[in-house]
Design a protein around this motif. Structure first.
Motif, PDB file in Angstrom:
ATOM      1  N   LEU A 253      15.668 -13.354  -9.222  1.00  0.00           N
ATOM      2  CA  LEU A 253      14.365 -13.256  -9.496  1.00  0.00           C
ATOM      3  C   LEU A 253      13.997 -12.353 -10.374  1.00  0.00           C
ATOM      4  O   LEU A 253      14.766 -11.419 -10.389  1.00  0.00           O
ATOM      5  N   ASN A 254      12.841 -12.235 -11.078  1.00  0.00           N
ATOM      6  CA  ASN A 254      12.491 -11.144 -11.883  1.00  0.00           C
ATOM      7  C   ASN A 254      11.360 -10.460 -11.184  1.00  0.00           C
ATOM      8  O   ASN A 254      10.159 -11.017 -11.044  1.00  0.00           O
ATOM      9  N   VAL A 255      11.559  -9.329 -10.588  1.00  0.00           N
ATOM     10  CA  VAL A 255      10.269  -8.569  -9.889  1.00  0.00           C
ATOM     11  C   VAL A 255       9.710  -7.511 -10.693  1.00  0.00           C
ATOM     12  O   VAL A 255      10.459  -6.636 -11.263  1.00  0.00           O
ATOM     13  N   GLN A 256       8.438  -7.538 -11.161  1.00  0.00           N
ATOM     14  CA  GLN A 256       7.727  -6.918 -11.994  1.00  0.00           C
ATOM     15  C   GLN A 256       6.992  -6.084 -11.306  1.00  0.00           C
ATOM     16  O   GLN A 256       5.981  -6.629 -10.673  1.00  0.00           O
ATOM     17  N   VAL A 257       6.651  -4.670 -11.560  1.00  0.00           N
ATOM     18  CA  VAL A 257       5.459  -3.636 -11.053  1.00  0.00           C
ATOM     19  C   VAL A 257       4.423  -4.045 -11.942  1.00  0.00           C
ATOM     20  O   VAL A 257       4.620  -3.700 -13.274  1.00  0.00           O
ATOM     21  N   SER A 258       3.538  -4.421 -11.453  1.00  0.00           N
ATOM     22  CA  SER A 258       2.388  -4.566 -12.331  1.00  0.00           C
ATOM     23  C   SER A 258       0.886  -3.648 -11.983  1.00  0.00           C
ATOM     24  O   SER A 258      -0.023  -3.522 -12.731  1.00  0.00           O
ATOM     25  N   GLY A 259       1.229  -2.629 -11.038  1.00  0.00           N
ATOM     26  CA  GLY A 259       0.325  -1.808 -10.726  1.00  0.00           C
ATOM     27  C   GLY A 259       0.798  -0.703  -9.733  1.00  0.00           C
ATOM     28  O   GLY A 259       1.830  -1.086  -9.128  1.00  0.00           O
ATOM     29  N   PRO A 260      -0.175   0.345  -9.295  1.00  0.00           N
ATOM     30  CA  PRO A 260       0.514   1.188  -8.198  1.00  0.00           C
ATOM     31  C   PRO A 260       0.797   0.496  -6.940  1.00  0.00           C
ATOM     32  O   PRO A 260       1.733   0.955  -6.276  1.00  0.00           O
TER      33      PRO A 260
ATOM     34  N   ASN B 175       4.931  -4.377 -16.077  1.00  0.00           N
ATOM     35  CA  ASN B 175       5.449  -5.725 -16.431  1.00  0.00           C
ATOM     36  C   ASN B 175       5.078  -5.959 -17.749  1.00  0.00           C
ATOM     37  O   ASN B 175       5.218  -7.246 -18.164  1.00  0.00           O
ATOM     38  N   ASP B 176       4.465  -5.061 -18.584  1.00  0.00           N
ATOM     39  CA  ASP B 176       4.429  -5.139 -20.206  1.00  0.00           C
ATOM     40  C   ASP B 176       5.638  -4.898 -20.981  1.00  0.00           C
ATOM     41  O   ASP B 176       5.661  -5.292 -22.161  1.00  0.00           O
TER      42      ASP B 176
ATOM     43  N   LEU C 115       0.943  -1.174   0.099  1.00  0.00           N
ATOM     44  CA  LEU C 115      -0.205   0.098   0.042  1.00  0.00           C
ATOM     45  C   LEU C 115       0.859   1.304   0.011  1.00  0.00           C
ATOM     46  O   LEU C 115       0.292   2.392  -0.327  1.00  0.00           O
ATOM     47  N   GLN C 116       2.218   1.100   0.072  1.00  0.00           N
ATOM     48  CA  GLN C 116       2.879   2.258   0.113  1.00  0.00           C
ATOM     49  C   GLN C 116       3.618   2.686  -1.333  1.00  0.00           C
ATOM     50  O   GLN C 116       3.997   3.478  -1.511  1.00  0.00           O
ATOM     51  N   GLY C 117       3.134   1.521  -2.115  1.00  0.00           N
ATOM     52  CA  GLY C 117       3.505   1.674  -3.410  1.00  0.00           C
ATOM     53  C   GLY C 117       4.695   0.944  -3.900  1.00  0.00           C
ATOM     54  O   GLY C 117       5.811   1.036  -3.345  1.00  0.00           O
TER      55      GLY C 117
END
Length: 268
Positions: free
Chosen positions: A171-178, A216-217, A152-154
């Motif tokens: 690992l592959n860490v992907q931001v997929s949304g806020p 993530n796209d 929730l902090q972003g």
């Protein structure tokens, strides 16, 4: 010539009410008449996206799920890349140490999570269908494709850099949304999965069209010869894509498909 189209779902093909475009199946049939394959490319697990399509269409579509960890071709799981057990356990402990993170384990039998308050359970239900509450995520005994993390902090400024610092290149860490990010094995992403699918179909990257809105796209858009960022997309994604499609609430994906893949005249 375009032979393969891949589209993200949330924020891209789906509108903000999580609905498919009204003309989706009509356009799909016209694509099939021309021998063009359509692929759903989502961070969601297979069960969480397949239910949006009537059963008769599921074997006619291909699915890239769990941000590339799972590929379904002609209605069957074709390839998958699970998280190694030791890496998964290290990841769960790292999330505990970072603190303030809510974790979902996306696996073969469903999505595991700790007991949560109703508001967060409702948030989970937006993206995942088969929920399995448990007392300890380390006790999960299943084939694990992906770990989804809510912060929730972003995620972009807090959880991702914190996890990258701990786990390095494992690992592959992907931001997929806020407030969401997805964690897969190193090298697993929508782009690598789309390349595998194209190879399976005998299609060159120059013949691939792809649509996405979030970070993530990025790899998928970089791979495709015809890459479209959504008008409502992340600024960094727009820098990667060759073209911009209209917003997800204005049927941006199918308008571009009709214009560039089907050669139709489309009103903006």
């Amino acid at each position: 010539m375009i032979k393969l189209i891949a589209s993200d779902m949330d924020g891209t093909l789906l509108n903000d009410r999580k609905e498919l475009p009204a003309d989706f199946f009509d356009v799909l049939c016209r694509l099939e008449e021309r021998g063009i394959k359509f692929t759903v490319a989502s961070g969601r697990s297979y069960d969480a996206v397949a239910h949006l399509f009537p059963e008769e269409y599921r074997s006619r579509l291909d699915f890239i799920c769990d941000n590339g960890a799972n590929i379904y071709h002609e209605g069957k799981q074709a390839r998958y890349t699970p998280l190694e057990r030791a890496t998964f356990e290290q990841l769960i402990r790292a999330c505990d140490e970072i603190g303030g993170l809510r974790v979902l384990v996306c696996a073969g039998k469903g999505t595991y999570h700790l007991e949560a308050e109703p508001d967060f359970t409702a948030e989970i239900a937006k993206y995942y269908k088969n929920h399995i509450p448990c007392d300890d995520l380390l006790s999960v005994d299943d084939v694990i494709y992906k770990v989804a993390v809510c912060d929730l902090q972003g995620t972009e400024k807090h959880a991702k850099p914190a996890l990258d610092a701990v786990m390095g290149d494992k690992l592959n860490v992907q931001v997929s949304g806020p407030i969401w990010m997805d964690v897969m094995s190193a090298g697993v992403n929508k782009g690598s999965a789309l390349a595998q699918l194209a190879e399976l179909l005998g299609i060159d990257s120059s013949e691939v069209m792809a649509f996405g809105d979030y970070l993530n796209d990025a790899e998928m858009l970089s791979y495709a010869g015809w890459s479209f960022a959504m008008e409502n997309g992340h600024p960094d994604v727009k820098q990667i894509a060759a073209y911009t499609a209209g917003s997800n609430n204005d049927n941006g994906v199918l308008k571009a498909v009709r214009r560039y893949a089907l050669g139709e005249s489309v009103e903006e």
